[in-house]
Design a protein around this motif. Structure first.
Motif, PDB file in Angstrom:
ATOM      1  N   THR A 161       0.842   4.005  -2.959  1.00  0.00           N
ATOM      2  CA  THR A 161       0.478   5.389  -2.666  1.00  0.00           C
ATOM      3  C   THR A 161       1.555   6.357  -3.151  1.00  0.00           C
ATOM      4  OG1 THR A 161      -0.754   4.689  -0.697  1.00  0.00           O
ATOM      5  CG2 THR A 161      -0.121   7.011  -0.832  1.00  0.00           C
ATOM      6  N   GLU A 184       0.510   8.793  -6.234  1.00  0.00           N
ATOM      7  CA  GLU A 184       0.254  10.176  -5.819  1.00  0.00           C
ATOM      8  C   GLU A 184       1.454  11.107  -6.023  1.00  0.00           C
ATOM      9  OE1 GLU A 184      -1.359  10.474  -1.907  1.00  0.00           O
ATOM     10  OE2 GLU A 184      -2.881   8.919  -2.243  1.00  0.00           O
ATOM     11  N   HIS A 236       0.828  -1.205   0.000  1.00  0.00           N
ATOM     12  CA  HIS A 236       0.000   0.000   0.000  1.00  0.00           C
ATOM     13  C   HIS A 236       0.865   1.260   0.000  1.00  0.00           C
ATOM     14  CE1 HIS A 236      -2.439   3.175   2.105  1.00  0.00           C
ATOM     15  NE2 HIS A 236      -3.262   2.816   1.141  1.00  0.00           N
TER      16      HIS A 236
END
Length: 308
Positions: free
Chosen positions: A173, A177, A169
């Motif tokens: 991310t 992002e 995760h």
């Protein structure tokens, strides 16, 4: 007993084995298979040695990380971990397990490979210079795996517990992002640490072992390898400790500007009241952790080399 400046098993040419043949014609040069196995085992031994070390010393590393990041005492860092609970004690284990197993494999394996190639092609160049260059190249190559240290830092920082769930995760991310560049935040202090520390580690490993009492059995060799690796790891850990503080601070940030090492160090220095003792807060634990870690790595590596 002769003292070798750089410790290397690859300098000894393995005895050739019978070549593979088909219809009387050689498919592979004599000794090529044994040479390949001989070279590859340095990667395998390094990886297993690092895996063993990480599993044993990870809780100590978490205490040290909290001290580097927040400048707190060891007792306060332990209390923070207690508040986090046993469930989170090994949170963030996977990145260092993958990163360290791979980087130590690269460290030992590429050092042997670079040494062999450079010694073959750099005629007339002193062996000390050649092996030092090989060690620096291996250390620099390790920095490719900076994203694992980056993710480890975020997962160990309690301020990010609510944002990042696990290794996958966190990677997802950062990439979606912020992009790949964000995964390499903290690269410069890692480069400044890896190259020189590799040169010193491989350069001093042989001479230090020569100064220890001569081993007469397997247990004696294991102890000598542990002491040699531990002393070197502890000394280098103290020497490069400020760079690790800078790395931890830089990598604890998510998004925003990439600050130069000097600026990050100045910020930490001001926050800790311009105190050298505060800058080195956690260094004593780092010393003992490195003593144990590199003792385990070096002893396990040398043992596996003899067994494989």
């Amino acid at each position: 007993m002769a003292v070798s400046t750089m410790d290397s098993e690859s300098a000894r040419t393995p005895q050739p084995q019978s070549a593979l043949t088909k219809g009387g014609h050689s498919l592979m040069p004599a000794g090529a298979l044994s040479t390949s196995r001989h070279q590859g085992k340095h990667y395998v031994c390094g990886s297993i040695a690092a895996f063993t070390n990480i599993v044993i010393t990870f809780p100590i590393q978490k205490v040290l990380f909290r001290q580097q990041l927040h400048g707190v005492l060891a007792t306060e860092a332990v209390r923070q971990l207690q508040r986090d609970g046993l469930r989170n004690l090994y949170r963030g284990l996977l990145p260092p397990l993958l990163q360290k197993s791979t980087t130590v494999a690269i460290m030992f394996g590429l050092y042997e490979d670079f040494s062999r190639v450079l010694l073959d092609r750099a005629g007339g160049v002193p062996e000390l210079v050649t092996r030092s260059f090989a060690a620096a190249l291996a250390g620099t190559t390790e920095a490719i795996l900076t994203p694992f240290e980056r993710v480890q830092t975020l997962l160990q920082d309690h301020r990010h517990h609510g944002r990042f769930n696990n290794t996958a995760h966190t990677f997802r991310t950062l990439l979606t992002e912020y992009g790949v560049r964000e995964c390499y935040r903290g690269l410069v202090p890692i480069l400044l640490r890896n190259g020189p520390s590799n040169v010193l580690f491989f350069g001093l490993r042989g001479p230090i072992k020569e100064q220890l009492p001569e081993a007469t059995n397997k247990a004696g060799h294991l102890v000598n390898d542990f002491v040699c690796g531990g002393v070197l790891g502890a000394g280098l850990g103290i020497m490069f400790y400020p760079l690790n503080v800078v790395k931890s601070r830089a990598q604890s940030q998510v998004g925003g500007a990439f600050k130069p090492c000097g600026e990050v160090l100045s910020t930490v220095w001001r926050e800790r009241g311009g105190s050298l003792a505060m800058l080195f807060r956690g260094a004593h634990l780092n010393y003992h952790r490195s003593l144990l870690s590199w003792g385990i790595i070096n002893a396990t590596y040398e043992l596996l080399l003899k067994l494989l």
